[in-house]
Design an enzyme around this catalytic site. Sequence first.
Site, PDB file in Angstrom:
ATOM      1  NE  ARG A 185      53.747  39.859  28.460  1.00 51.13           N
ATOM      2  CZ  ARG A 185      52.827  40.653  27.936  1.00 51.13           C
ATOM      3  NH1 ARG A 185      51.831  40.140  27.252  1.00 51.13           N
ATOM      4  NH2 ARG A 185      52.893  41.955  28.081  1.00 51.13           N
ATOM      5  CG  ASP A 227      55.687  47.959  37.734  1.00 48.07           C
ATOM      6  OD1 ASP A 227      56.845  47.771  37.313  1.00 48.07           O
ATOM      7  OD2 ASP A 227      54.671  47.732  37.041  1.00 48.07           O
ATOM      8  CD  GLU A 264      56.448  42.690  28.757  1.00 48.50           C
ATOM      9  OE1 GLU A 264      55.810  41.698  29.159  1.00 48.50           O
ATOM     10  OE2 GLU A 264      56.127  43.859  29.029  1.00 48.50           O
ATOM     11  CD  GLU A 303      48.794  45.864  36.652  1.00 50.17           C
ATOM     12  OE1 GLU A 303      49.676  45.255  36.005  1.00 50.17           O
ATOM     13  OE2 GLU A 303      47.773  46.381  36.123  1.00 50.17           O
TER      14      GLU A 303
END
Length: 687
Positions: free
Chosen positions: A252, A392, A248, A566
């Site tokens: 980010r 994913d 993360e 998404e």
Amino acid sequence: MYSRDPFNLRKAPPSALTYLQSAASHASTVAQRATEKAAEAVSETVQAATDKVKDADMSFKLPSNVPNFDNAQRRFEDHVWNKFSGNEKELPMYKDKPTYGTRRGGWFSGKRRIGIIALVVLGALYWIGWSNRGGSEGGVKDGKKTSWIPGGQTGKKGVDWNTRRESVKDAFLLSWKGYEEHGWGYDEYHPVARTGRFMAEPNGMGWIIVDALDTLMVMNLTKELKHAREWVSTTLNYEKNQDVNTFETTIRMLGGLLSAHYLQEALPGIKPENANDEDLFLEKAVDLADRLMGAFESPSGVPWASIILKTGEGKPSHADGGASSTAEATTLQLELKYLAYLTGEPHYWEKAEKVMEVIDNNGAKDGLVPIFVYADKGNFRGEEIRLGSRGDSYYEYLIKQYLQTQKQEPVYLDMWNESLGGVKKHLLAYSRDAHFTVLAERPSGLGGHVHPKMDHLVCFYPGTIALGVTGGLTVAEARKQPGWGKAQEDDLILARELMKTCMAMYRVNPTGLAGEITHFELADPPRMYRQEVLQSKGNLETDEDAGWKKDLIVKPADSHNLQRPETVESLFYMWRITGDELYREWGWEMFDNFVKYTIVENGGGFTSVNDVKTVPPPGRDNMESFWLAETLKYFYLLFSPNELLPLDQIVLNTEAHPFPRFDASKKRFKTGWKRIPRDEKGDLIKS
């Protein structure tokens, strides 16, 4: 992202953005000579309207903190962008100047008091049905809700996409101003309570600020960008003596800083006024990356799940038997490779490449990897296969690594093609009656049963398939390229069918918003893509008793919506690549529903919600950073000219931060590993 109890039950106004914009337009025409008597008369009208609202048992509360967007500032921003020619080769982000003349000024002029009165009036009038808006553009018709945001009814021909894009910017500004006033610097923001929380002490990391930097740039919000840049310059530091998530923080924070560094050079009017500040974002990125390198100091080279930023010490996962998420370990490569290219430092590149080598050397069958990997040993934990959470973005970064380095690393194209073949062979099934294409899971491995469950996260996949087919070119351009054939056409059909499935996950719910997870009814035994190719039935009719809805199940535990990006991400890719305006219209419908049902009544912004099957849905009182970094950015790009961030010149990381494609050979970077050969069964051939 975070699981919380609902903060409050409320009835979200179904037309918040409309009456705000309408009020702004009306207020700008009100003359300064309006008298106190006129104001009193208006006030009486408001009271009467409010009484009627109460009589109708409607819960309504006007925003108590209405932001003021300075007209002079917005005029300056529009002037700068409209002056830009966009013909310079060194500025690949734009080929033509964007059209920004559809909406001038902010929501309120200097006549704030009269404007607010007008706002109250128009809001009240809307709620009691006095505002007709032409009958077809908003309100209720034949017992059904119709579209209400400026730009026209969904499906209406000749809509003004520039106006729709500006509505997205308005939603972003409402979100940003709420955070700026009530949560500035916090890593989490709670728009209902209008407060926040630091995720790392002391003083947090400005998670939301850094994640939104490039959205501010793309939307040309120079005033807000200046404030954010000042915070990064004066406050942002990484002396945090606690562990943070490696993945993360990379996608980010590191991704946000690198993208901001890139875009300030590529976009007009974005550079800082002081030339000494031009390397600010890159310097902060290097500082952060050097601390993150400690996560890669594992025996295998697979990064530890967490890192203590102050010391650079990697930590194993606190759950999952200490294993790292496979997706998280393999979704750091775009960021580190771009940083290596900018700095010329090879260790960033080598750390990123090593992870891919270790993962591939496990010899996963048909390119489908289990969702956990041990950082100490480098081998997989368990056999569970899915393209939802923890799986994913491994697949997403295969094709994007290939494109990022201008197709100079064909190993990643091979891995992408192998994985796509594996998806077709093992994971694609059809729903029982409507024949939706379902991207299912294999919880017990490829030899186990098919579990017809789709996380919302899976909906990145149709857009990524389309990107893989054309490389970012339009279909018309790609069909002229060597090697185009039936396989590419079939993959585009698959992308379209999966896109339709993801849209069905929204339309099946009365709010028009998708739940976090949707299950599907399959035939017994399941009908699989590898056996036959079926076309879905119907056009996603919105009737309450539409037959296709029986194939979808949203369980109570899965019915929350976290403002995830998404589906609109894939709509953006599908629109850019196919040119089919259906995908823009679907996106507009989604944006319409996000604003209707997730806007916070006190002006604090927008919130994730707890139950998309309830109208209005109860709020969770959390505004995710990716609402600003991804969801609203993708909506804005979907409604923008295609010259804004052209897909054949950039790659977007998994947090929607754009990086340029680059020639890796200029810095003498190349793939530092080769795949172990496989036999006919897909097993590794070890010498």
